[in-house]
Design an enzyme around this catalytic site. Structure first.
Site, PDB file in Angstrom:
ATOM      1  N   LYS A 110      12.492 -20.170 -25.065  1.00 12.55           N
ATOM      2  CA  LYS A 110      12.742 -21.412 -25.809  1.00 12.55           C
ATOM      3  C   LYS A 110      12.483 -22.634 -24.914  1.00 12.55           C
ATOM      4  O   LYS A 110      11.812 -23.583 -25.311  1.00 12.55           O
ATOM      5  CB  LYS A 110      14.185 -21.401 -26.328  1.00 12.55           C
ATOM      6  CG  LYS A 110      14.654 -22.708 -26.928  1.00 12.55           C
ATOM      7  CD  LYS A 110      13.903 -23.091 -28.187  1.00 12.55           C
ATOM      8  CE  LYS A 110      14.266 -24.508 -28.605  1.00 12.55           C
ATOM      9  NZ  LYS A 110      13.528 -24.961 -29.772  1.00 12.55           N
TER      10      LYS A 110
ATOM     11  N   GLY B 100       1.419 -41.661 -28.058  1.00 15.32           N
ATOM     12  CA  GLY B 100       2.460 -42.492 -28.647  1.00 15.32           C
ATOM     13  C   GLY B 100       3.372 -43.086 -27.595  1.00 15.32           C
ATOM     14  O   GLY B 100       3.009 -43.168 -26.415  1.00 15.32           O
TER      15      GLY B 100
ATOM     16  N   CYS C 283      15.806 -32.591 -28.718  1.00 16.74           N
ATOM     17  CA  CYS C 283      15.500 -31.385 -27.938  1.00 16.74           C
ATOM     18  C   CYS C 283      14.663 -31.627 -26.682  1.00 16.74           C
ATOM     19  O   CYS C 283      15.095 -31.281 -25.585  1.00 16.74           O
ATOM     20  CB  CYS C 283      14.781 -30.372 -28.829  1.00 16.74           C
ATOM     21  SG  CYS C 283      15.855 -29.720 -30.115  1.00 16.74           S
TER      22      CYS C 283
HETATM   23  P1  NAD Z   1      24.159 -30.934 -33.955  1.00 15.74           P
HETATM   24  O1  NAD Z   1      24.852 -31.837 -33.005  1.00 15.74           O
HETATM   25  O2  NAD Z   1      23.445 -31.502 -35.136  1.00 15.74           O
HETATM   26  O3  NAD Z   1      25.211 -29.880 -34.534  1.00 15.74           O
HETATM   27  C1  NAD Z   1      26.171 -29.201 -33.773  1.00 15.74           C
HETATM   28  C2  NAD Z   1      27.406 -28.995 -34.648  1.00 15.74           C
HETATM   29  O4  NAD Z   1      28.316 -28.124 -33.986  1.00 15.74           O
HETATM   30  C3  NAD Z   1      28.184 -30.280 -34.923  1.00 15.74           C
HETATM   31  O5  NAD Z   1      28.317 -30.457 -36.327  1.00 15.74           O
HETATM   32  C4  NAD Z   1      29.556 -30.046 -34.255  1.00 15.74           C
HETATM   33  O6  NAD Z   1      30.607 -30.657 -34.955  1.00 15.74           O
HETATM   34  C5  NAD Z   1      29.636 -28.538 -34.297  1.00 15.74           C
HETATM   35  N1  NAD Z   1      30.566 -27.928 -33.326  1.00 15.74           N
HETATM   36  C6  NAD Z   1      30.710 -28.208 -32.024  1.00 15.74           C
HETATM   37  N2  NAD Z   1      31.651 -27.404 -31.483  1.00 15.74           N
HETATM   38  C7  NAD Z   1      32.116 -26.602 -32.467  1.00 15.74           C
HETATM   39  C8  NAD Z   1      33.073 -25.549 -32.532  1.00 15.74           C
HETATM   40  N3  NAD Z   1      33.758 -25.151 -31.466  1.00 15.74           N
HETATM   41  N4  NAD Z   1      33.258 -24.947 -33.722  1.00 15.74           N
HETATM   42  C9  NAD Z   1      32.580 -25.334 -34.806  1.00 15.74           C
HETATM   43  N5  NAD Z   1      31.659 -26.299 -34.809  1.00 15.74           N
HETATM   44  C10 NAD Z   1      31.419 -26.935 -33.652  1.00 15.74           C
HETATM   45  O7  NAD Z   1      23.190 -30.054 -33.066  1.00 15.74           O
HETATM   46  P2  NAD Z   1      21.769 -29.429 -33.502  1.00 15.74           P
HETATM   47  O8  NAD Z   1      20.713 -30.450 -33.457  1.00 15.74           O
HETATM   48  O9  NAD Z   1      21.962 -28.610 -34.733  1.00 15.74           O
HETATM   49  O10 NAD Z   1      21.504 -28.439 -32.268  1.00 15.74           O
HETATM   50  C11 NAD Z   1      22.261 -27.256 -32.093  1.00 15.74           C
HETATM   51  C12 NAD Z   1      21.567 -26.404 -31.049  1.00 15.74           C
HETATM   52  O11 NAD Z   1      20.288 -25.994 -31.537  1.00 15.74           O
HETATM   53  C13 NAD Z   1      21.296 -27.132 -29.731  1.00 15.74           C
HETATM   54  O12 NAD Z   1      21.423 -26.216 -28.684  1.00 15.74           O
HETATM   55  C14 NAD Z   1      19.843 -27.560 -29.855  1.00 15.74           C
HETATM   56  O13 NAD Z   1      19.222 -27.685 -28.617  1.00 15.74           O
HETATM   57  C15 NAD Z   1      19.267 -26.406 -30.632  1.00 15.74           C
HETATM   58  N6  NAD Z   1      18.077 -26.745 -31.418  1.00 15.74           N
HETATM   59  C16 NAD Z   1      18.026 -27.915 -32.107  1.00 15.74           C
HETATM   60  C17 NAD Z   1      16.901 -28.210 -32.879  1.00 15.74           C
HETATM   61  C18 NAD Z   1      16.812 -29.511 -33.635  1.00 15.74           C
HETATM   62  O14 NAD Z   1      15.715 -29.858 -34.070  1.00 15.74           O
HETATM   63  N7  NAD Z   1      17.899 -30.239 -33.824  1.00 15.74           N
HETATM   64  C19 NAD Z   1      15.833 -27.318 -32.929  1.00 15.74           C
HETATM   65  C20 NAD Z   1      15.931 -26.115 -32.236  1.00 15.74           C
HETATM   66  C21 NAD Z   1      17.064 -25.839 -31.477  1.00 15.74           C
END
Ligand code: NAD
Length: 441
Positions: A207, A256, A263
């Site tokens: 990843k 850009g 990320c």
């Molecule tokens: P985000 O901040 O949108 O969501 C995370 C959620 O987890 C929040 O709603 C928070 O309240 C909740 N949370 C935190 N601790 C908790 C707990 N103990 N119990 C229950 N809920 C809890 O984050 P995201 O953008 O969805 O990213 C999540 C992961 O996925 C990260 O590691 C990120 O790097 C990875 N990721 C993100 C994307 C993207 O495009 N956003 C793409 C691929 C991977």
């Protein structure tokens, strides 16, 4: 199959809704009560095309529900996905694993029967094994296997990416757990989606390597764009000429203002730190991180230069503030550098974004938020296009210019052609497309 999705953010909500669509029964858990209440009312808290409909469908089918009660969701689950945030740790750039650890601790206490615990969050190499140890220490009787299933979806096209991925990567050392994950992803077998089965560590590193490579590609074309400006070449044509080579590919070759988002910035930084600590530095990624940070910091200078060297007392209309189109995500958006720098240089900023204004308003104080591009342009000396939302691609340039006090257009996404802009009377600046006319920017 029953899934507990811990963390209902961009990744957790999309993954949960998609798994429900695949036929699993999914309970999305979040510690944020407001978010869960909103979802229970049928309101999707993020902007992601198609997600509202998908969530509604999941809820109607009875296969998708939302709760703050992690323990009961985990107790019923065959697989528990950790999809909590892994932001940059303040100070050193390592991934901050406090949310992963906290969630894992809660999951450990709630496990009943055989369960697969899957990290979907982007986590540094070694985290899966560390989480397994943490679960074992918390609940020595727990019957579970650990797996890594990093997510590659892109905000803005997240549902398509999840439903029709280029590949699924699964890191896992137990055949029983592999079977559970194969079952969850079974609909993708019909599409002949490649499934890369590998070790925990390899999945975790895959990843980071993928994101770092894409960030490198963007940074490469950004530097070539700067060179184009010095040499009188056109980066759009260079990128096309390069990208048509199947070995290179067309994607992520758009010059850009520098990459942003939730990320790439944190993942490149975390990979560089991990590699440094492992005694095997990834110098190319370290350089990408540095170049991108400098680039974002310099972008406002281009706009100021296009305005004749000063924006003191001038008004700049900013079109688009999210880090890319089709999302309201403001994390590490270039606008967070550009807008304050313009304000610091004395400009009034009027801005419009089709989806991100609600998120952006508290982050960008002093901005006048507008109802559309033409409204933003009213009385402006310059327009700066920061995010290439579709609705900014076919602007009526006469109408736009007619509303403005000046006719400068800075296009940081190379959406427009210089000829069309010149014909509409604009002084036009873009990125990496030939010598800059009428001054240097
Ligand atoms: P985000 O901040 O949108 O969501 C995370 C959620 O987890 C929040 O709603 C928070 O309240 C909740 N949370 C935190 N601790 C908790 C707990 N103990 N119990 C229950 N809920 C809890 O984050 P995201 O953008 O969805 O990213 C999540 C992961 O996925 C990260 O590691 C990120 O790097 C990875 N990721 C993100 C994307 C993207 O495009 N956003 C793409 C691929 C991977």
């Amino acid at each position: 199959m029953h899934i507990a999705m811990i963390g209902t953010g961009y990744v957790g909500l999309v993954s949960g809704a998609c798994f429900a669509e695949f036929g699993s029964t999914v309970t999305c858990v979040d510690s944020n009560h407001d978010k869960i209440e909103q979802l229970r009312r049928g309101e999707v808290p993020i902007y992601e095309p198609g997600l509202q409909e998908l969530v509604e469908h999941g809820v109607r089918s009875g296969r998708l529900r939302f709760t703050t009660d992690l323990a009961s969701a985990v107790a019923q689950a065959d697989a528990v996905f950790l999809a909590v945030g892994t932001p940059s740790r303040r100070g050193d750039g390592h991934a901050d694993l406090q949310y992963v650890d906290a969630a894992a601790g809660e999951v450990a206490k709630a496990l009943t029967g055989y369960t697969v615990i899957v990290t979907k969050s982007t986590v540094p190499v070694g985290t899966g094994r560390r989480v397994a140890n943490l679960v074992r220490a918390t609940n020595p009787l727990a019957h579970f296997d650990m797996a890594s299933n990093p997510e590659f979806l892109r905000e803005g096209s997240a549902i398509g990416d999840f439903m029709r991925p280029d590949r699924v990567v699964i890191g896992c050392e137990s055949e029983r757990a592999r079977e559970v994950l194969r079952e969850l992803y079974r609909p993708l077998y019909l599409l002949e989606t490649p499934i890369v089965m590998t070790s925990l560590e390899t999945a975790e590193l895959t990843k980071y390597a993928a994101n770092a490579f894409l960030a490198t590609k963007i940074t490469f074309i950004n530097e070539i764009a700067d060179l184009c400006e010095q040499l009188g070449a056109d980066v759009s044509d260079v990128a096309r000429g390069m990208g048509l080579d199947g070995r290179i590919g067309k994607k992520f070759l758009h010059a850009g203002p520098g990459y942003g988002g939730s990320c790439f910035p944190k993942d490149t930084l975390a990979l560089a730190r991990t590699a440094h600590d492992a005694g095997s530095p990834v110098r190319i990624v370290e350089t990408v991180v540095a170049i991108n940070a400098e680039r974002k910091a310099r972008m406002a200078d281009r706009i100021i230069a296009a305005c004749g060297g000063s924006v003191q007392g001038k008004t700049v209309a900013v079109l688009g503030v999210s880090f890319k189109p089709n999302t309201d995500d403001m994390r590490e958006s270039p606008s967070l550098n550009i807008v304050p720098a313009l304000q610091h240089a004395g400009a009034q900023v009027r801005a419009y974004d089709p989806a991100a204004m609600h998120e952006a308003a508290p982050l960008l104080p002093g901005v006048t938020w507008c109802t559309d591009a033409y409204h933003a342009a009213q009385g402006a000396h310059a327009v700066a296009l920061l995010t290439e939302w579709n609705e900014f691609r076919g602007l009526d340039l006469e109408q736009l210019g007619g509303a403005m006090a000046g006719r400068v257009f800075v296009d940081l996404r190379n959406v427009y052609r210089a000829e069309a802009m010149a014909a509409a009377g604009f002084r036009y600046r873009s990125i990496g497309r030939g010598p800059l006319r009428g001054g240097t920017a």
